[in-house]
Design an enzyme around this catalytic site. Sequence first.
Site: not given
Ligand SMILES: [Zn+2]
Length: 332
Positions: A93-94, A192, A234, A278
């Site tokens: 991820d990222h 967030g 995302h 999620i």
């Molecule tokens: Zn993300």
Amino acid sequence: MTSYTELGLANTRELFKKAMAGGYAIPAYNFNNMEQIQAIIQACVETKSPVILQVSSGARKYANQTILRNMARAAVEYANELGHDIPIVLHLDHGDTFELCKDCIETGFSSVMIDGSHFSYEENVALTRKVCEFAHSQKDYVTVEGELGILAGVEDDVSSEHSHYTEPEEVIDFVNKTKVDSLAISIGTSHGRAKFKPEQCTRDANGILIPPPLRFDILEEIEKKIPGFPIVLHGASSVPVEYVAMIEKFGGKLSDSVGIPEEQLRRAAKSAVCKINIDSDGRLAMTAMLRKVFTEKPDEFDPRKYLGPARDELKKLYMHKNTNVLGSAGQA
Ligand SMILES: [Zn+2]
């Protein structure tokens, strides 16, 4: 050098093809520890859903990549042991550098994200193309997710003060030049648990914050530009008011929490959106249950007695997501 096929993992290619045709999205759940892996696999086996296990750079720092990779391997065997094989993807991820993506690809990840969204368009294209060339030239094809547009919010090491919607005009050029396998876009989701400032929202009769709706018009335009191409969302937690209330009831404080309503994600899952990330909702579920147990049983000091209930709550949440939000239940 370990190929993901040796670990029993799958890339996203076939999964996204089926998700596109079937009008559902594959869940992408982040993990750092054993209880999370157990909850994810139990939930996905019981609902017969394919799943993407996501590792962020924060998770790599916290848990160590060797441990995480072997947990993914264990997840494959665990699913089998539970009686139903489901396709499992191990995804970075990222990813923020070519070197990190390369390292993950060489140690058993079946899919990586290269996030060049904070660079100029040209730099994003160059970096993403470089990762794709490497990933696609492996003996076992590794899939790559790119990103166009910037999401607001904070997630581990990724943060941005302001969002910037994806420009539909750029997507054809980006996909053609990079050869990326899927594309994360920005249409109003956010990282967030406090996805919007209160002044961006309205309030309902109970004072609950109602966020601005997702920009489905942008999504539709993108779908027209690149028909049948897998899109990723995302920052797609819903931040359930029940969990926020439970956390605050048992001593926590999470002011102005607001997420993406589940009906909107349901709608997105039926479109070209094939992967929905999620993470915050899982954090909230575990935190809510931990606070409850600690408050109700102040003499408890066996980690299994509080991590166990937190794990079970997480499993319940993921079963709900697969069945009622993503539509991935019954697809594996
Ligand atoms: Zn993300």
